[in-house]
Scaffold this active site. Structure first.
Site, PDB file in Angstrom:
ATOM      1  N   GLY A 194       0.790  -0.920   0.349  1.00 54.02           N
ATOM      2  CA  GLY A 194       0.193  -0.083  -0.249  1.00 54.02           C
ATOM      3  C   GLY A 194       0.681   1.600  -0.097  1.00 54.02           C
ATOM      4  CE  LYS A 205      -9.555  -1.480   2.150  1.00 58.06           C
ATOM      5  NZ  LYS A 205     -10.179  -1.187   1.413  1.00 58.06           N
ATOM      6  N   GLY A 228       3.338   0.687   2.894  1.00 56.43           N
ATOM      7  CA  GLY A 228       4.256  -1.078   2.031  1.00 56.43           C
ATOM      8  C   GLY A 228       5.245  -0.518   1.067  1.00 56.43           C
ATOM      9  CE  LYS A 233      -0.143   7.364  13.865  1.00 55.89           C
ATOM     10  NZ  LYS A 233      -0.574   6.809  12.291  1.00 55.89           N
TER      11      LYS A 233
HETATM   12  N1  LIG Z   1       0.650   5.264   4.431  1.00 52.87           N
HETATM   13  C1  LIG Z   1       1.258   5.591   6.123  1.00 52.87           C
HETATM   14  O1  LIG Z   1       1.208   7.500   5.752  1.00 52.87           O
HETATM   15  C2  LIG Z   1       1.803   5.771   6.656  1.00 52.87           C
HETATM   16  C3  LIG Z   1       1.234   3.942   6.936  1.00 52.87           C
HETATM   17  N2  LIG Z   1       0.956   3.583   8.255  1.00 52.87           N
HETATM   18  C4  LIG Z   1       0.556   2.403   8.277  1.00 52.87           C
HETATM   19  O2  LIG Z   1       1.136   0.871   7.332  1.00 52.87           O
HETATM   20  C5  LIG Z   1       0.500   0.415   7.584  1.00 52.87           C
HETATM   21  C6  LIG Z   1      -0.406  -0.137   6.343  1.00 52.87           C
HETATM   22  O3  LIG Z   1      -0.345   1.143   5.533  1.00 52.87           O
HETATM   23  P1  LIG Z   1      -0.528   1.116   3.886  1.00 52.87           P
HETATM   24  O4  LIG Z   1       0.922   0.543   3.504  1.00 52.87           O
HETATM   25  O5  LIG Z   1      -0.543   2.770   3.828  1.00 52.87           O
HETATM   26  O6  LIG Z   1      -1.384   0.795   2.990  1.00 52.87           O
HETATM   27  P2  LIG Z   1      -2.946   1.974   2.542  1.00 52.87           P
HETATM   28  O7  LIG Z   1      -3.533   1.890   3.413  1.00 52.87           O
HETATM   29  O8  LIG Z   1      -2.210   1.825   0.939  1.00 52.87           O
HETATM   30  O9  LIG Z   1      -4.085   0.090   2.528  1.00 52.87           O
HETATM   31  C7  LIG Z   1      -4.163  -0.120   1.131  1.00 52.87           C
HETATM   32  C8  LIG Z   1      -2.707  -1.510   0.782  1.00 52.87           C
HETATM   33  O10 LIG Z   1      -3.945  -2.959   1.231  1.00 52.87           O
HETATM   34  C9  LIG Z   1      -4.041  -3.774   0.590  1.00 52.87           C
HETATM   35  N3  LIG Z   1      -5.785  -4.958   0.674  1.00 52.87           N
HETATM   36  C10 LIG Z   1      -6.741  -4.560   0.148  1.00 52.87           C
HETATM   37  N4  LIG Z   1      -7.560  -5.134   0.791  1.00 52.87           N
HETATM   38  C11 LIG Z   1      -6.505  -6.128   1.193  1.00 52.87           C
HETATM   39  C12 LIG Z   1      -6.870  -7.941   1.854  1.00 52.87           C
HETATM   40  N5  LIG Z   1      -8.363  -8.232   1.426  1.00 52.87           N
HETATM   41  N6  LIG Z   1      -5.881  -8.404   2.095  1.00 52.87           N
HETATM   42  C13 LIG Z   1      -4.606  -7.978   1.971  1.00 52.87           C
HETATM   43  N7  LIG Z   1      -3.845  -7.037   1.370  1.00 52.87           N
HETATM   44  C14 LIG Z   1      -5.544  -5.845   0.565  1.00 52.87           C
HETATM   45  C15 LIG Z   1      -4.219  -3.589  -1.004  1.00 52.87           C
HETATM   46  O11 LIG Z   1      -3.994  -3.802  -1.668  1.00 52.87           O
HETATM   47  C16 LIG Z   1      -3.069  -2.324  -0.167  1.00 52.87           C
HETATM   48  O12 LIG Z   1      -1.498  -2.635  -0.524  1.00 52.87           O
HETATM   49  C17 LIG Z   1      -1.011   0.485   8.494  1.00 52.87           C
HETATM   50  O13 LIG Z   1      -1.436   0.020   9.793  1.00 52.87           O
HETATM   51  C18 LIG Z   1      -0.864   1.825   8.834  1.00 52.87           C
HETATM   52  O14 LIG Z   1      -1.299   2.917   9.779  1.00 52.87           O
HETATM   53  C19 LIG Z   1       1.788   3.512   9.226  1.00 52.87           C
HETATM   54  C20 LIG Z   1       2.973   4.491   8.462  1.00 52.87           C
HETATM   55  C21 LIG Z   1       2.616   5.962   8.008  1.00 52.87           C
HETATM   56  O1  LIG Z   2       0.892   6.741  10.776  1.00 55.26           O
HETATM   57  C1  LIG Z   2       1.021   7.879  10.059  1.00 55.26           C
HETATM   58  C2  LIG Z   2       1.808   9.123   9.829  1.00 55.26           C
HETATM   59  O2  LIG Z   2       2.741   8.211  10.435  1.00 55.26           O
HETATM   60  C3  LIG Z   2       0.135   7.658   8.805  1.00 55.26           C
HETATM   61  O3  LIG Z   2      -1.561   7.697   9.749  1.00 55.26           O
HETATM   62  P1  LIG Z   2      -2.422   7.926   9.007  1.00 55.26           P
HETATM   63  O4  LIG Z   2      -3.024   6.791   8.106  1.00 55.26           O
HETATM   64  O5  LIG Z   2      -3.411   8.851   9.588  1.00 55.26           O
HETATM   65  O6  LIG Z   2      -2.325   8.539   7.619  1.00 55.26           O
END
Ligand SMILES: NC(=O)C1=CN([C@@H]2O[C@H](COP(=O)(O)OP(=O)(O)OC[C@H]3O[C@@H](n4cnc5c(N)ncnc54)[C@H](O)[C@@H]3O)[C@@H](O)[C@H]2O)C=CC1
Ligand SMILES: O=C(CO)COP(=O)(O)O
EC number: 1.1.1.8
Length: 384
Positions: A34, A321, A37, A228
Site C-alpha cells: 500500500g 485504508k 508498504g 495515535k
Molecule cells: N500510509 C502512511 O502514511 C502510513 C501507514 N502506516 C501503517 O502501515 C500499515 C499499512 O498501510 P499502507 O501501506 O499505507 O496501506 P494502505 O492504506 O495504502 O492500504 C491499502 C493496501 O491494502 C491492500 N489490501 C486491500 N485489501 C486487502 C486484503 N483483503 N488483504 C490484504 N491486503 C489488502 C491493498 O492492496 C493495498 O496494498 C497501516 O497499519 C498503516 O497505519 C504507518 C506509517 C505511515
Molecule cells: O501513521 C501515519 C503517519 O506516521 C499515517 O497516518 P494516517 O494513516 O492517518 O495517514
C-alpha cells in the site's frame, strides 16, 4: 555496493534467479504494497543495494488487483518500478520485484517486513504458517491491534505466535508520501531483547533522510503507533466542526494522556521515555495534522455524521485504508471488558461518534469525574 545489471531495468526478474542460491546474505521481503508498504520497499531496496550483507533483490507481496486499463498491478510495478495505485510518481528502485504470490515472496527471505492494513494481518499469517524460514526475523510497520476473547494482542505478538519468529516494530512520524519524497524524518524501532536484531533493522531502514533509533520497548512503540490513530480521528472531528487550534491542542494533550495511561495499564513495562521518541508525540502531531485518519474524520464531522466512514474512506482515499476507526472499536472492546470506560473518555467517545451513537460535537463534551482525575495530575500541582 553492487552494480545493478542493466538487463533488470524495466523488466524485473523472476523467482528462478534465486534458485539454488545460498549467499549467506540477508534477504528482505516486504509483505504489503500500500502507500506505506511501497515506501518501506523503497527504503530497504536502497539499503539492499548499498550494503554488502543484504541481497540486492527485495521482493514485495502485492494483493493483486486489476487496474482500470485492464493491467495487473504487479505487472505495472515490475515494468515501471512505480506503484501507480498506492504511491504514484515514486520510483521504488530497480531491485524491487512485485509478487502476487505470498508464499513465493517469503521463500528464502531472512528479514520479513510486515506492512498491510492491520485487519488483514491474521489471515496473512495463517497463510504463511510453516512457509517462512524458521531463522528469519520480522518487523511490523503496522499500526493496529487485534482483540481476542482473552484480551488485546499486539500484531508483533500475533506474528510471532503464528510464525514462531522474533518480531520487532518500526513506528514514527512517517506520512508515507513525505518519506517517499525523501523529506527528512525520524522513526523508532522497538525491539524485544536482542540488540543485534535491532541493529539489523536500523541498517535495513536508515538513510540520510530517514533517521532510525532503536529502543527496547516493543509494546510501548507499537501502542504509540496504534493509539495515535484514535486521537487523530478526534483531531479530525475538531477540524470538521470548525474548532480552532487551542481545541485541537487540548484534544491531542488529552489523547496523549490516554495513550500513556492505556499503554501502561496493558503493559506496565512500557517506558515514559518512549512517548518522547518519534513513535510517540511526533507521530501524534503529524497524524493529527496531515494524516488520512484526520482527513476522513474531518469529512465525517463536516457531514454531521450522516455519511459513514466506509463511504468517506472509499471516496477520499482511493483504496487506501483507515486504521483509526477500527482501532477505536478494538480499544473500546478492551475498555468495556475491563470496566475502564470512564478512565478513557476520549477513546470511548471517538468510538461512539464513529459508529453514530453520539454526534461529532460530543468530542469536546465528555468531562466527568474520572476524566478529571486522569487528565489533571495533582502530583504536578495542576488544579481544576
Ligand atoms: N500510509 C502512511 O502514511 C502510513 C501507514 N502506516 C501503517 O502501515 C500499515 C499499512 O498501510 P499502507 O501501506 O499505507 O496501506 P494502505 O492504506 O495504502 O492500504 C491499502 C493496501 O491494502 C491492500 N489490501 C486491500 N485489501 C486487502 C486484503 N483483503 N488483504 C490484504 N491486503 C489488502 C491493498 O492492496 C493495498 O496494498 C497501516 O497499519 C498503516 O497505519 C504507518 C506509517 C505511515
Ligand atoms: O501513521 C501515519 C503517519 O506516521 C499515517 O497516518 P494516517 O494513516 O492517518 O495517514
Amino acid at each position: 555496493m553492487t552494480t545493478w545489471a542493466p538487463f533488470a531495468i524495466g523488466h524485473g526478474y523472476h523467482s528462478d534467479v534465486r534458485a539454488g542460491e545460498n549467499t549467506g546474505k540477508e534477504r528482505i521481503a516486504v509483505i504489503g504494497s500500500g502507500n506505506w508498504g511501497s515506501v518501506a520497499a523503497k527504503l530497504v531496496a536502497t539499503n539492499a543495494l548499498s550494503h554488502e550483507n543484504i541481497h540486492d533483490e527485495v521482493r514485495m507481496w502485492v494483493f493483486e488487483e486489476t487496474l482500470a486499463n485492464g493491467e495487473k498491478l504487479t505487472q505495472v510495478i515490475n515494468k515501471n518500478k512505480i506503484n501507480v495505485k498506492y504511491l504514484p510518481n515514486v520510483n521504488l528502485g530497480v531491485n524491487v520485484v512485485a509478487d502476487p504470490n505470498l508464499e513465493n515472496t517469503v521463500k528464502d527471505a531472512t528479514m520479513l517486513v510486515f506492512c498491510t492494513p492491520h485487519q488483514f494481518v491474521e489471515s496473512i499469517c495463517k497463510q504463511l504458517q510453516g512457509k517462512v524460514n524458521p531463522n528469519a526475523k520480522a518487523i511490523s510497520l503496522i499500526k493496529g491491534m487485534e482483540v481476542k476473547p482473552d484480551g488485546p494482542v499486539m500484531l508483533s505478538k500475533l506474528i510471532t505466535k503464528h510464525l514462531g519468529i522474533d518480531c520487532s516494530v518500526l513506528m514514527g512520524a512517517n506520512i508515507a508520501n513525505e518519506v517517499a519524497m525523501e523529506q527528512f524524518s525520524e522513526a523508532t524501532v522497538g525491539y524485544k531483547a536482542d540488540t543485534s536484531i535491532a541493529k539489523s533493522w536500523v541498517q535495513a531502514f536508515a538513510t540520510p533522510y530517514f533517521h532510525v533509533a532503536a529502543i527496547k520497548d516493543v509494546e510501548g512503540v507499537e501502542l504509540c503507533g496504534t493509539l495515535k490513530n484514535v486521537v487523530a480521528i478526534a483531531a479530525g472531528f475538531v477540524d470538521g466542526l470548525g474548532m480552532g487550534n487551542n481545541t485541537k491542542a487540548a484534544i491531542m494533550r488529552i489523547g496523549l494522556k490516554e495513550m500513556i495511561g492505556f499503554s501502561k495499564l496493558l503493559f506496565p513495562t512500557v517506558s515514559d521515555a518512549t512517548f518522547f521518541e518519534s513513535c510517540g508525540v511526533a507521530d501524534l502531531i503529524t497524524t493529527c495534522f496531515g494524516g488520512r485518519n484526520r482527513k476522513v474524520a474531518e469529512a465525517y464531522a463536516r457531514n454531521g455524521g450522516k455519511r459513514s466512514f466506509d463511504e468517506l474512506e472509499a471516496e477520499l482515499l482511493g483504496g487506501q485504508k483507515l486504521q483509526g476507526v477500527l482501532t477505536a472499536g478494538e480499544v473500546f472492546q478492551v475498555l468495556k471488558a475491563r470496566n475502564w470506560e470512564k478512565k478513557f473518555p476520549l477513546f470511548a467517545t471517538v468510538h461512539k461518534i464513529a459508529i453514530g451513537h453520539l454526534p461529532p460535537s460530543t468530542i469536546v463534551d465528555y468531562d466527568n469525574e474520572s476524566a478529571q482525575k486522569l487528565h489533571r495530575n495533582p502530583s504536578v500541582g495542576v488544579i481544576g
